[in-house]
Design an enzyme around this catalytic site. Structure first.
Site, PDB file in Angstrom:
ATOM      1  NE  ARG A  38     -10.004  -6.845 -19.054  1.00 35.03           N
ATOM      2  CZ  ARG A  38     -10.191  -5.727 -19.725  1.00 35.03           C
ATOM      3  NH1 ARG A  38      -9.269  -4.805 -19.754  1.00 35.03           N
ATOM      4  NH2 ARG A  38     -11.318  -5.527 -20.370  1.00 35.03           N
ATOM      5  N   PRO A  87       0.815  -1.220   0.000  1.00 33.98           N
ATOM      6  CG  PRO A  87      -0.248  -1.218   2.078  1.00 33.98           C
ATOM      7  CD  PRO A  87       0.585  -2.052   1.179  1.00 33.98           C
ATOM      8  CG  ASP A 120     -14.990   0.756 -24.959  1.00 34.39           C
ATOM      9  OD1 ASP A 120     -16.219   0.724 -25.025  1.00 34.39           O
ATOM     10  OD2 ASP A 120     -14.254  -0.193 -25.237  1.00 34.39           O
ATOM     11  CD  GLU A 131       1.929  -5.940  11.554  1.00 34.81           C
ATOM     12  OE1 GLU A 131       1.633  -4.741  11.390  1.00 34.81           O
ATOM     13  OE2 GLU A 131       1.087  -6.831  11.736  1.00 34.81           O
TER      14      GLU A 131
HETATM   15  N1  4GY Z   1      -3.302  -2.078  -0.826  1.00 35.31           N
HETATM   16  N2  4GY Z   1      -1.890  -2.533  -2.653  1.00 35.31           N
HETATM   17  C1  4GY Z   1      -1.535  -3.810  -0.926  1.00 35.31           C
HETATM   18  C2  4GY Z   1      -1.623  -4.423   0.393  1.00 35.31           C
HETATM   19  C3  4GY Z   1      -0.674  -6.101   1.921  1.00 35.31           C
HETATM   20  C4  4GY Z   1       1.966  -6.456   4.623  1.00 35.31           C
HETATM   21  C5  4GY Z   1       3.105  -6.086   2.459  1.00 35.31           C
HETATM   22  C6  4GY Z   1      -2.316  -2.770  -1.427  1.00 35.31           C
HETATM   23  O1  4GY Z   1      -0.899  -3.372  -2.920  1.00 35.31           O
HETATM   24  N3  4GY Z   1      -0.671  -4.152  -1.876  1.00 35.31           N
HETATM   25  O2  4GY Z   1      -2.446  -4.053   1.203  1.00 35.31           O
HETATM   26  N4  4GY Z   1      -0.724  -5.403   0.663  1.00 35.31           N
HETATM   27  C7  4GY Z   1       0.642  -5.868   2.632  1.00 35.31           C
HETATM   28  C8  4GY Z   1       0.638  -6.641   3.905  1.00 35.31           C
HETATM   29  C9  4GY Z   1       3.105  -6.837   3.748  1.00 35.31           C
HETATM   30  C10 4GY Z   1       1.803  -6.256   1.753  1.00 35.31           C
END
Ligand code: 4GY
Length: 277
Positions: free
Chosen positions: A189, A124, A204, A151
């Site tokens: 895709r 994230p 589109d 984590e």
């Molecule tokens: N949102 N976009 C995401 C995610 C989980 C701890 C690293 C997200 O891409 N990945 O939430 N990933 C985490 C959990 C380790 C990945």
């Protein structure tokens, strides 16, 4: 166990795992070599089972248009407990994905075949994936998708492998597997031949013009008092094209307006937006 192991207990899907395309089927889109290869590094390779064995991706794998190779990170765990996570230095809750198994797994997988491929780590804290980035990823011959758990990644993984950090949105999941599926789906895709002929125009939404898709309707013409816009049943194709474009523009403008509205701190989700004008 060797420092740089190349375990061959890879979980396969694609041409090696699937019976060849049936002879009654149109074989024109069966490629001799996949146009893109995905290597997924994960602690849960089985999560991809259902995802890869249905519908569009199943067909793309059978036709050898794409290849997906899954690798269990635990195969690169060095200690006797097959441990891949450990407690965070500095304290705090949860566990951290250890650097040695992950770095060595990526190096071993990259060495399986050329080219080494672009390494993507699903997190994230990465840059938000959008259709433009998806289009660029679809031009790559090989993508290495690194799925974290716990984590997070030991930062040395990021420093040593220098992966592109990909986020699918601002929320926290339990692992990178679902985001990796998102990348595989969105990229696949766009590979020529993956979508059937009747679907090949489905670019589109977020297409070259960046417009959202127009509304779609099918039978019945009347459902619970809601009828299909008359223009769509008029047979006037120029008129239909104009209507769809206008609808797409309207939706895109509406979405843009919503996107720039200020966020009200602590407002419950779904509460009324601030009045305009
Ligand atoms: N949102 N976009 C995401 C995610 C989980 C701890 C690293 C997200 O891409 N990945 O939430 N990933 C985490 C959990 C380790 C990945």
């Amino acid at each position: 166990m060797p420092a740089v192991s190349t375990p061959n207990h890879e979980v396969k899907s694609g041409s090696d795992a699937v019976p060849p395309a049936s002879s009654v089927e149109d074989s024109s889109t069966v490629a001799s070599r996949p146009l893109i290869r995905f290597d997924v590094l994960t602690l849960f390779p089985n999560l991809f089972e259902g995802f890869l064995s249905e519908s569009i991706l199943k067909r793309a794998l059978e036709r050898n248009l794409i290849a997906v190779h899954r690798h269990d990170l635990r195969n690169w765990a060095s200690n006797k407990h097959h441990q891949v996570d450990d407690r965070p230095f500095g304290g705090g809750p949860g566990m951290v994905l250890m650097a040695p198994p992950v770095v060595e797994a990526v190096e071993a997988v990259q060495a399986l075949t050329a080219p080494p491929g672009l390494v993507l780590a699903m997190t994230p804290s990465g840059r938000r994936l959008d259709q433009e980035w998806v289009r660029r990823l679809a031009t790559q011959p090989r993508l290495i998708l690194l799925c974290g758990r716990y984590e997070g990644f030991d930062e040395r993984i990021i420093e040593l492998l220098q992966p592109e950090l990909v986020s699918i949105g601002d929320y926290v999941l339990s692992g990178g597997e679902v985001p990796a599926m998102v990348v595989i789906d969105a990229v696949s895709r766009l590979i020529p031949g993956v979508l059937g002929d009747d679907q090949s125009a489905v670019e589109d939404s977020f297409g070259p013009e960046g417009l959202l898709d127009h509304p779609h309707y099918t039978r019945p013409r009347l459902y619970r008092g809601l009828s299909v816009p008359e223009v769509l049943t008029s047979g006037n194709h120029a008129e239909i094209a104009r209507w769809r474009r206008e609808q797409a523009l309207q939706r895109t403008r509406q979405r843009f307006r919503e996107a720039v509205l200020p966020t009200i701190p602590n407002a419950p989700y779904g509460s009324a937006p601030p009045a305009t004008e």
